[in-house]
Design an enzyme around this catalytic site. Structure first.
Site, PDB file in Angstrom:
ATOM      1  N   THR A  17      13.020 -30.998  14.021  1.00  0.00           N
ATOM      2  CA  THR A  17      12.754 -31.848  15.084  1.00  0.00           C
ATOM      3  C   THR A  17      13.874 -31.338  16.564  1.00  0.00           C
ATOM      4  O   THR A  17      13.272 -31.195  17.504  1.00  0.00           O
ATOM      5  CB  THR A  17      13.043 -33.196  14.909  1.00  0.00           C
ATOM      6  OG1 THR A  17      11.939 -33.462  13.750  1.00  0.00           O
ATOM      7  CG2 THR A  17      12.743 -34.109  16.225  1.00  0.00           C
ATOM      8  N   LYS A  75       3.037 -32.907  17.030  1.00  0.00           N
ATOM      9  CA  LYS A  75       3.462 -33.018  15.572  1.00  0.00           C
ATOM     10  C   LYS A  75       2.048 -33.142  14.856  1.00  0.00           C
ATOM     11  O   LYS A  75       1.434 -34.600  14.843  1.00  0.00           O
ATOM     12  CB  LYS A  75       4.409 -34.138  15.342  1.00  0.00           C
ATOM     13  CG  LYS A  75       4.772 -34.484  13.850  1.00  0.00           C
ATOM     14  CD  LYS A  75       6.033 -33.660  13.626  1.00  0.00           C
ATOM     15  CE  LYS A  75       6.432 -34.014  11.921  1.00  0.00           C
ATOM     16  NZ  LYS A  75       7.733 -33.491  11.601  1.00  0.00           N
ATOM     17  N   GLY A 129       8.009 -30.923   6.561  1.00  0.00           N
ATOM     18  CA  GLY A 129       8.749 -30.241   5.566  1.00  0.00           C
ATOM     19  C   GLY A 129       8.509 -28.780   5.638  1.00  0.00           C
ATOM     20  O   GLY A 129       8.639 -28.228   6.973  1.00  0.00           O
ATOM     21  N   PRO A 133      25.506 -25.044  16.273  1.00  0.00           N
ATOM     22  CA  PRO A 133      26.646 -25.379  15.581  1.00  0.00           C
ATOM     23  C   PRO A 133      26.596 -26.926  15.197  1.00  0.00           C
ATOM     24  O   PRO A 133      25.817 -27.678  15.607  1.00  0.00           O
ATOM     25  CB  PRO A 133      28.091 -25.169  16.397  1.00  0.00           C
ATOM     26  CG  PRO A 133      27.290 -25.317  17.937  1.00  0.00           C
ATOM     27  CD  PRO A 133      26.035 -24.747  17.626  1.00  0.00           C
TER      28      PRO A 133
END
Length: 478
Positions: free
Chosen positions: A275, A291, A362, A443
């Site tokens: 996401t 989605k 997933g 990061p």
């Protein structure tokens, strides 16, 4: 046609071996079955037009017929003997014809094929990539070119034995898997690699096997060994263990006459950061977001709302899911609990004038309904993939396996986005062994908001550059 005389010699040798070919072809049988299995996963038309190059005795032909059923078959080989051996098998389902043809120079065929395929034949082309390009030119729009061939490192033990005995092997030099790509621009796809070991009782058994399949045409400019020289090579080869390595390369490309208008974001696992990656890409590329299948809304807001906030997307750039399910499970499992019906074949992209970022649920093998996985939806939507992956321990294995699964289906990969503590070693390994671009490294973030997404979006390459790069270099996994 500078390679035509050599190709004719290759054909003569294979023709002489046609009657006993199947007795000496275990590797050829494995490669044909592997390639046929990959082809069976492709979304081919119901009654495809198929051209096979270098059919041999029909190992790939029969493996495809079992999987695909009725088709319009054009089965070719450069050797009349091999062609006759293939023809002796039971008739193929559908309409079939057998034709003598030098596959490197496929003249006289009308083209428009939905599938052009070849198993362990194109390595005999004098110019592999140019020959593959000529074959690709005969594909119908959306057609597929699928080949199995030999790659660098094949017969390395035999070459080593020659060097140890003071000689140079006459076996052909095969290209790196990463260097195999048709000389044609309107193709998307890549190559995956496989390594097989074949143990022989001794060197003579190895040589008899090559003679048994007709694979004895020496490399151009090589000289035959004397009897004494061959004995020395065989002695060294036997001391090494008489094992031969085959490096197989499976290429799968699709003719794409127009560039895709979006990307599909999937991951190596659930909770991988898809996401956030979708929000960054939507912001970087001024894209719409969709989605198709949303699960888990009983526990947290849907991803559409999250992406809207993070990427600053107005309502007109958001598209409603095709299915919304409550449980934080796979769509298939959640639908079963909720007595809902999900049909992956009913999912179609929304109309939009902008690029479209599509986020999956997933990973690749999450079931959507009783018969379809997420990778099946990706293939149906016909979009390149951005793969979200972790940066830490285990990511190399998970990422390379995901890349191989995508490429087995002929799905192009735009790049990988890694999330977590920066790891130069893992990034290098994924780019090198996956031959894929890492588009960004995210990061650890103390705060995730619109400003963070905007800053990360600045480092994303332009979408047009990423799409253009799909045709510039092949992709390898395995």
């Amino acid at each position: 046609m500078t390679g035509a005389p050599r190709n004719a010699r290759v054909g003569d040798r294979f023709g002489a071996a046609a009657r006993r070919y199947d007795e000496h072809a275990p590797i050829q049988r494995i490669a044909a079955e592997r390639l046929a299995g990959d082809i069976a996963l492709l979304p081919l038309p119901r009654y495809p037009r198929i051209l096979e190059i270098g059919c041999g005795t029909g190992l790939l032909t029969r493996a495809l017929a079992r999987r695909l059923g009725p088709a319009d078959w054009t089965v070719t080989d450069i050797s009349p003997g091999m062609l006759e051996a293939a023809r002796r098998h039971p008739p193929l389902p559908g309409n079939s014809r057998y034709q003598l043809l030098d596959g490197e120079y496929p003249e006289g065929l009308e083209g428009g094929y939905d599938l052009i395929c070849s198993s362990l034949a194109v390595q005999w082309f004098s110019d592999l990539n140019a020959g593959l390009g000529r074959l690709a030119a005969m594909l119908a729009p959306g057609g597929r070119l699928a080949v199995a061939t030999l790659a660098e490192g094949t017969f390395e033990e035999w070459r080593t034995a020659h060097l140890a005995a003071g000689h140079a092997a006459a076996t052909p030099r095969y290209p790196r898997a990463a260097a195999i790509h048709p000389d044609r621009g309107n193709l998307a796809g890549g190559v995956r690699a496989e390594r097989l070991l074949h143990n022989h009782p001794n060197g003579l058994h190895f040589l008899k096997g090559l003679k048994g399949i007709g694979a004895t045409t020496p490399a151009a400019g090589s000289r035959p060994l004397s009897a004494a020289g061959l004995r020395r090579v065989l002695a060294v080869f036997d001391e090494q263990g008489a094992t031969v390595t085959y490096h197989l390369a499976y290429g799968m490309w699709k003719r794409t006459d127009h560039r895709p208008s979006g990307v599909f974001v999937t991951g190596t696992d659930t909770g991988i950061g898809k996401t956030l990656v979708s929000a960054i890409l939507a912001r970087a590329w001024s894209a719409d977001y969709w989605k198709p299948v949303q699960t888990g809304v009983s526990e947290e807001p849907g991803d559409t709302e999250t992406v809207a906030q993070l990427a600053g997307l107005p309502p007109e750039r958001l598209h409603l899911p095709a299915y919304v399910l409550q449980a934080p499970l796979s769509p298939w499992a959640a639908a079963t609990l909720e007595d809902a019906v999900v049909d992956a074949t009913s999912i179609v992209p929304p109309p939009t004038q902008r690029p479209l970022v599509v986020e999956g649920a997933g990973g690749l093998y999450v079931p959507i309904d009783d018969t379809h996985m997420m990778i099946d939806l990706i293939a149906r939507l016909d979009m390149p993939v951005v793969l979200a992956a972790r940066s830490g321990l285990g990511t190399i294995n998970h990422t390379l396996l995901s890349l191989e699964a995508l490429r087995r289906r002929g799905i192009p990969v735009l790049g990988v986005v890694m999330s977590g503590p920066l790891s130069a070693g893992n990034k290098e390994a994924i780019e090198r062994f996956g031959n894929v671009r890492v588009l960004a490294e995210i990061p650890p973030l103390s705060r995730i908001d619109a400003a963070t997404v905007e800053a990360l979006a600045q480092a994303i390459p332009p979408l047009e550059d990423c799409l253009a790069a799909l045709g510039d270099a092949p992709a390898v996994a395995g």
